[in-house]
Motif scaffolding. Structure first.
Motif, PDB file in Angstrom:
ATOM      1  N   PHE A   9      -0.005  -2.453   4.717  1.00 24.25           N
ATOM      2  CA  PHE A   9      -0.628  -3.777   4.592  1.00 24.25           C
ATOM      3  C   PHE A   9      -0.300  -4.663   5.789  1.00 24.25           C
ATOM      4  N   TRP A  16      -7.393  -9.052   7.327  1.00 27.09           N
ATOM      5  CA  TRP A  16      -7.668  -8.864   5.892  1.00 27.09           C
ATOM      6  C   TRP A  16      -8.818  -9.741   5.387  1.00 27.09           C
ATOM      7  N   TYR A  48       1.598 -12.272  -8.240  1.00 24.26           N
ATOM      8  CA  TYR A  48       2.281 -11.022  -7.878  1.00 24.26           C
ATOM      9  C   TYR A  48       1.357 -10.206  -6.974  1.00 24.26           C
ATOM     10  N   GLY A  49       1.820  -9.940  -5.731  1.00 29.64           N
ATOM     11  CA  GLY A  49       0.978  -9.211  -4.768  1.00 29.64           C
ATOM     12  C   GLY A  49      -0.090 -10.132  -4.207  1.00 29.64           C
ATOM     13  N   GLY A  51      -0.904 -11.042  -1.188  1.00 27.63           N
ATOM     14  CA  GLY A  51      -1.587 -10.765   0.071  1.00 27.63           C
ATOM     15  C   GLY A  51      -1.630 -12.008   0.944  1.00 27.63           C
ATOM     16  N   ASP A  70       5.006 -10.887  -2.364  1.00 23.20           N
ATOM     17  CA  ASP A  70       4.354  -9.684  -1.845  1.00 23.20           C
ATOM     18  C   ASP A  70       5.412  -8.845  -1.135  1.00 23.20           C
ATOM     19  N   THR A  71       5.095  -7.559  -0.970  1.00 22.14           N
ATOM     20  CA  THR A  71       6.019  -6.651  -0.277  1.00 22.14           C
ATOM     21  C   THR A  71       5.726  -6.570   1.220  1.00 22.14           C
ATOM     22  N   SER A  72       4.624  -7.154   1.666  1.00 21.06           N
ATOM     23  CA  SER A  72       4.226  -7.042   3.071  1.00 21.06           C
ATOM     24  C   SER A  72       4.513  -8.339   3.825  1.00 21.06           C
ATOM     25  N   PRO A  98      10.559  -4.548  -4.430  1.00 17.27           N
ATOM     26  CA  PRO A  98      10.576  -4.447  -5.886  1.00 17.27           C
ATOM     27  C   PRO A  98      11.820  -3.753  -6.445  1.00 17.27           C
ATOM     28  N   SER A 114      -4.227  -9.901  -8.468  1.00 19.57           N
ATOM     29  CA  SER A 114      -5.569  -9.367  -8.236  1.00 19.57           C
ATOM     30  C   SER A 114      -5.484  -8.163  -7.302  1.00 19.57           C
ATOM     31  N   MET A 115      -5.974  -7.046  -7.775  1.00 19.53           N
ATOM     32  CA  MET A 115      -6.077  -5.816  -6.975  1.00 19.53           C
ATOM     33  C   MET A 115      -4.706  -5.277  -6.545  1.00 19.53           C
ATOM     34  N   ILE A 120       0.510   0.314  -7.836  1.00 19.71           N
ATOM     35  CA  ILE A 120       1.858   0.449  -8.401  1.00 19.71           C
ATOM     36  C   ILE A 120       1.855   1.533  -9.474  1.00 19.71           C
TER      37      ILE A 120
HETATM   38  C1  SAM Z   1      -5.322  -4.841  -2.269  1.00 22.26           C
HETATM   39  S1  SAM Z   1      -4.145  -6.011  -1.722  1.00 22.26           S
HETATM   40  C2  SAM Z   1      -4.618  -7.457  -2.650  1.00 22.26           C
HETATM   41  C3  SAM Z   1      -4.099  -8.714  -2.026  1.00 22.26           C
HETATM   42  C4  SAM Z   1      -4.568  -9.994  -2.714  1.00 22.26           C
HETATM   43  N1  SAM Z   1      -4.129 -10.038  -4.083  1.00 22.26           N
HETATM   44  C5  SAM Z   1      -6.069 -10.135  -2.623  1.00 22.26           C
HETATM   45  O1  SAM Z   1      -6.725 -10.136  -3.677  1.00 22.26           O
HETATM   46  O2  SAM Z   1      -6.586 -10.248  -1.507  1.00 22.26           O
HETATM   47  C6  SAM Z   1      -2.665  -5.493  -2.562  1.00 22.26           C
HETATM   48  C7  SAM Z   1      -1.455  -6.369  -2.236  1.00 22.26           C
HETATM   49  O3  SAM Z   1      -0.376  -5.961  -3.074  1.00 22.26           O
HETATM   50  C8  SAM Z   1       0.808  -5.877  -2.278  1.00 22.26           C
HETATM   51  N2  SAM Z   1       1.692  -4.904  -2.951  1.00 22.26           N
HETATM   52  C9  SAM Z   1       1.622  -3.555  -2.936  1.00 22.26           C
HETATM   53  N3  SAM Z   1       2.597  -3.010  -3.677  1.00 22.26           N
HETATM   54  C10 SAM Z   1       3.291  -4.064  -4.200  1.00 22.26           C
HETATM   55  C11 SAM Z   1       4.418  -4.173  -5.076  1.00 22.26           C
HETATM   56  N4  SAM Z   1       5.029  -3.087  -5.575  1.00 22.26           N
HETATM   57  N5  SAM Z   1       4.865  -5.397  -5.395  1.00 22.26           N
HETATM   58  C12 SAM Z   1       4.247  -6.515  -4.908  1.00 22.26           C
HETATM   59  N6  SAM Z   1       3.186  -6.475  -4.087  1.00 22.26           N
HETATM   60  C13 SAM Z   1       2.707  -5.272  -3.732  1.00 22.26           C
HETATM   61  C14 SAM Z   1       0.322  -5.464  -0.899  1.00 22.26           C
HETATM   62  O4  SAM Z   1       1.243  -5.767   0.127  1.00 22.26           O
HETATM   63  C15 SAM Z   1      -0.975  -6.249  -0.784  1.00 22.26           C
HETATM   64  O5  SAM Z   1      -0.779  -7.526  -0.250  1.00 22.26           O
END
Ligand code: SAM
Length: 211
Positions: A9, A16, A48-49, A51, A70-72, A98, A114-115, A120
């Motif tokens: 990511f 993005w 959560y996550g 982005g 986020d993890t990124s 995490p 979202s997404m 996971i």
């Molecule tokens: C498909 S992107 C979606 C980003 C944002 N929610 C959007 O709708 O644009 C997935 C996101 O989840 C994060 N992610 C992936 N694994 C994760 C984890 N275990 N915990 C938290 N975030 C995570 C990624 O870094 C990325 O930013």
């Protein structure tokens, strides 16, 4: 199936937001969350996550405080830049690992994502942890791809599930005591696949933690 790597990511973070379909999806998900949940300026919210904040930044001005994890690091850098540009002062981006990050207990009125779920592998553990972090009476709102045939991602690296079955998530959340569980399709992502256009429906599931 494999887990998402933060570095994957990081590499795409700067571009993005350029894909219109991501912005349209985020608009649809944020609008659906705003319709389903009574948003107000006293709410403590966790995304959560998050982005780059495509969803979160649409909701931030309607809530009290948004903690966006986020993890990124790359995705969070984009979120920080956008938050500064918008002059928003109620958003805290948090980089997490995490394995070593413990969600605060009963801290949030609303948790949404979202997404992210499809990246996971340990869905049940994540739902349990998110449930612990919600205050009694708090709302969980999860948007993700419905089960798909594995053709959604051009690159399957970091994809743990080919979409999810919202009814299976409802069963898991009901087992954790959640009530008022509802799911509906809030958007469809269209992609060209061979000679055809393939539609990938996205659901929003909402439920309430018991008081
Ligand atoms: C498909 S992107 C979606 C980003 C944002 N929610 C959007 O709708 O644009 C997935 C996101 O989840 C994060 N992610 C992936 N694994 C994760 C984890 N275990 N915990 C938290 N975030 C995570 C990624 O870094 C990325 O930013």
């Amino acid at each position: 199936m494999n887990q998402a790597s933060p570095r994957d990511f990081d590499k795409v973070a700067a571009s993005w937001d350029e894909k219109p379909q991501r912005r349209l999806l985020a608009e649809a998900v944020s609008a659906a969350i705003a319709e389903s949940v009574h948003l107000h300026r006293a709410l403590q919210v966790l995304e959560y996550g998050c982005g780059t904040g495509l969803c979160g930044l649409q909701l931030a001005s309607k809530v009290g405080w948004l903690t966006a994890v986020d993890t990124s690091a790359g995705m969070l850098e984009e979120l920080r830049r956008k938050t500064r540009d918008l002059g928003l002062e109620n958003v805290t981006p948090v980089l997490i690992q995490p394995e070593s990050w413990t969600l605060p207990n009963a801290a949030y009125d609303l948790i949404f994502s979202s997404m992210v779920l499809h990246h996971i592998a340990a869905t049940e553990t994540l739902l349990y942890n998110l449930s612990q972090a919600l205050r009694p009476g708090g709302t969980l709102a999860l948007a993700d791809l419905q089960k798909e045939d594995g053709t959604f991602h051009d690159d399957p690296t970091g994809v743990a599930h080919h979409g999810l079955d919202p009814q299976a998530l409802i069963t898991l959340l009901a087992g954790l005591g959640f009530t008022s569980l509802k799911t509906r399709t809030v958007h469809t992502i269209f992609k060209e696949r061979g000679a055809d256009e393939h539609g990938y429906p996205v659901f929003l599931l909402t439920g309430q933690k018991p008081r």
